[in-house]
Design an enzyme around this catalytic site. Structure first.
Site, PDB file in Angstrom:
ATOM      1  N   GLU A  44       0.899  -1.047  -0.100  1.00 42.58           N
ATOM      2  CA  GLU A  44       0.085   0.066  -0.029  1.00 42.58           C
ATOM      3  C   GLU A  44       1.000   1.254  -0.079  1.00 42.58           C
ATOM      4  OE1 GLU A  44      -3.021   0.439  -0.631  1.00 42.58           O
ATOM      5  OE2 GLU A  44      -3.474  -1.922  -0.663  1.00 42.58           O
ATOM      6  N   TYR A 127      -6.838   6.339   3.970  1.00 44.60           N
ATOM      7  CA  TYR A 127      -6.710   5.547   3.161  1.00 44.60           C
ATOM      8  C   TYR A 127      -6.019   3.953   3.463  1.00 44.60           C
ATOM      9  CZ  TYR A 127      -5.556   2.587  -0.818  1.00 44.60           C
ATOM     10  OH  TYR A 127      -5.474   1.664  -1.603  1.00 44.60           O
ATOM     11  N   ASP A 145      -9.360   4.492  -3.120  1.00 51.29           N
ATOM     12  CA  ASP A 145      -8.295   5.166  -3.864  1.00 51.29           C
ATOM     13  C   ASP A 145      -8.802   5.680  -5.213  1.00 51.29           C
ATOM     14  OD1 ASP A 145      -9.124   3.179  -5.627  1.00 51.29           O
ATOM     15  OD2 ASP A 145      -6.637   2.361  -5.774  1.00 51.29           O
TER      16      ASP A 145
END
Length: 299
Positions: A44, A127, A145
């Site tokens: 990520e 996020y 995203d």
């Protein structure tokens, strides 16, 4: 269909998108069970603003060298910057190192599963916390995203592109679209992200391959052109970011501290070069030493 559609209409998106994902999902290393929560977290960080193809080799080298957060935490932060290579936005390397240190010190070396504890780690925003909780632990979170936001903008809201920055309305919509069951919600998060990456792309959406094209509000409206704020383009050549990259490349490849003269050789324009170097120092990516010598950070 609009953002105010009833629950029955919105949940009708889940089955076709998840079924499409079951067939078409890419076999990526961070999606495999052996990746574990740390592998998911590393991916990520690396995938922010960076294509999968560039991430894959660096990700595999990173996990081979630092298979656990404690392994990375034991190294100087400059080694994270060095291993980051040319992924871009190297402050992400420092943030990932900081998160590894915090995980080692606060959580016995294990990536926490609770969203709030993930969010409390250095360098982790909403996020990333939602993504790790969802993809690593199968929890129910809205993972927004760029790809997901674009899918929702088109399929549900009926516009070509989402706003430049995530809005409260987008977050409300994403939460309203979440399946109730944790496992299905996590699958939906991954599936909608993959749909945006492979089919509902920014420049060339392939509506013929889309599993929800018959429901897509944007397609049903005739694919109206974008009317919002101009979309931000990414420029690189000649920018301070390019200069920073060239300076960092010299430092990454060096085994000893680097003299100012070696850095001066990478860019002709002295004012921009000095500004870029000052920025790297201010961001903690470079440490100045005595007599105009520089190195990657040791602590």
């Amino acid at each position: 269909m609009t953002a105010t559609s009833d629950t029955t209409a919105t949940t009708a998106l889940h089955s076709p998108v998840i079924a499409w994902f079951d067939v078409h999902a890419r076999d990526l290393p961070w999606r495999r069970p052996e990746a574990g929560p740390w592998g998911v977290m590393v991916s990520e960080f690396m995938l922010q603003q960076t294509p999968v193809g560039r991430v894959l080799p660096v990700y595999e080298q990173w996990l081979a060298r630092w298979p656990l957060p404690a392994d990375l935490a034991a190294e100087p932060p400059g080694e994270a910057v060095r291993a980051w290579g040319r992924l871009g936005y190297p402050r992400r390397a420092l943030r990932l190192h900081g998160a590894a240190v915090a995980i080692t010190e606060r959580h016995q070396g294990k990536v926490p599963s609770e969203h709030a504890r993930l969010l409390a780690l250095p360098g982790i925003g909403e996020y990333t916390a939602a993504a790790v909780a969802s993809f690593a632990y199968g929890q129910r979170h809205a993972v927004l995203d760029t790809n997901v936001r674009r899918v929702f903008a088109r399929a549900v809201t009926g516009i070509q592109y989402p706003p430049n920055a995530t809005t409260a309305a987008e977050r409300r919509l994403a939460r309203s679209l979440l399946p109730e069951e944790d496992e299905r919600a996590a699958r939906w998060a991954a599936a909608s992200m993959e749909l945006g990456a492979l089919v509902c792309t920014a420049k060339s959406p392939d509506c013929a391959r889309c599993p929800v094209s018959e429901q897509c509000a944007w397609r049903l409206a005739g694919k109206p052109a974008h009317e919002g704020a101009p979309r931000r383009g990414q420029t690189y050549a000649g920018t301070d970011r390019q200069v920073r990259g060239k300076l960092l490349a010299v430092l990454r490849e060096a085994t000893e501290p680097v003299a100012q003269a070696e850095l001066d050789a990478v860019w002709d324009e002295p004012v921009q070069r000095a500004r870029a170097l000052d920025g790297l120092v201010a961001d903690g990516l470079v440490e100045p030493m005595a007599s105009g010598v520089y190195r990657l950070p040791l602590g």
